[in-house]
Design a protein around this motif. Sequence first.
Motif, short mmCIF file in Angstrom:
data_model
loop_
_atom_site.label_atom_id
_atom_site.label_comp_id
_atom_site.label_asym_id
_atom_site.label_seq_id
_atom_site.Cartn_x
_atom_site.Cartn_y
_atom_site.Cartn_z
N HIS A 1 -3.98 -13.50 5.44
CA HIS A 1 -3.59 -12.59 4.37
C HIS A 1 -4.87 -12.14 3.67
CE1 HIS A 1 0.24 -14.63 5.06
NE2 HIS A 1 0.75 -13.46 4.71
N THR B 1 -6.14 -9.70 0.20
CA THR B 1 -5.71 -9.03 -1.02
C THR B 1 -6.66 -7.89 -1.33
OG1 THR B 1 -4.81 -11.11 -1.85
CG2 THR B 1 -5.12 -9.33 -3.45
N GLU C 1 -3.14 -4.27 -7.17
CA GLU C 1 -3.53 -5.29 -6.19
C GLU C 1 -2.39 -5.52 -5.22
OE1 GLU C 1 -5.11 -8.80 -8.09
OE2 GLU C 1 -6.59 -7.60 -9.20
N GLU C 2 -2.74 -5.61 -3.95
CA GLU C 2 -1.74 -5.73 -2.88
C GLU C 2 -2.14 -6.80 -1.90
OE1 GLU C 2 0.51 -2.80 0.32
OE2 GLU C 2 -1.32 -2.10 -0.64
N ARG C 3 -1.20 -7.68 -1.58
CA ARG C 3 -1.43 -8.73 -0.58
C ARG C 3 -0.99 -8.16 0.77
NH1 ARG C 3 1.32 -14.13 0.91
NH2 ARG C 3 -0.47 -15.42 1.47
N CYS C 4 -1.87 -8.24 1.75
CA CYS C 4 -1.63 -7.66 3.07
C CYS C 4 -1.66 -8.76 4.14
CB CYS C 4 -2.68 -6.60 3.38
SG CYS C 4 -2.68 -5.22 2.21
N TYR C 5 -1.17 -8.41 5.32
CA TYR C 5 -0.99 -9.36 6.41
C TYR C 5 -1.71 -8.92 7.68
CZ TYR C 5 1.34 -11.61 10.34
OH TYR C 5 1.59 -12.29 11.51
#
Length: 95
Positions: A5, A7, A15-19
Amino acid sequence: MPETHFTLRWPDGFEERCYSPSSVIGELLSAGTSYPMKDFLHRTRIALVRASNRVEAKYGFACSSAMAQLDQIEVRAATFDGQDDATVTCLNISQ
């Protein structure tokens, strides 16, 4: 091929948490680093396509989650078109 992950902080402060299905994202983005939008998009496209390809090599099918994440990033980035000084910051990367 550990799930990873990362961020992001977008130019508007969101703010965005990505995969990513693979740690390959860490080869192209560094925590604490800001990237001009064009460079950021180039790096994330490479990383998420590589991650999907690694899944395909191991399991026989591409990773739809990696491609969906890339689509989401590209849609969000499009909202900053015309802002030549827009940067994205990778806040952290974790497995």
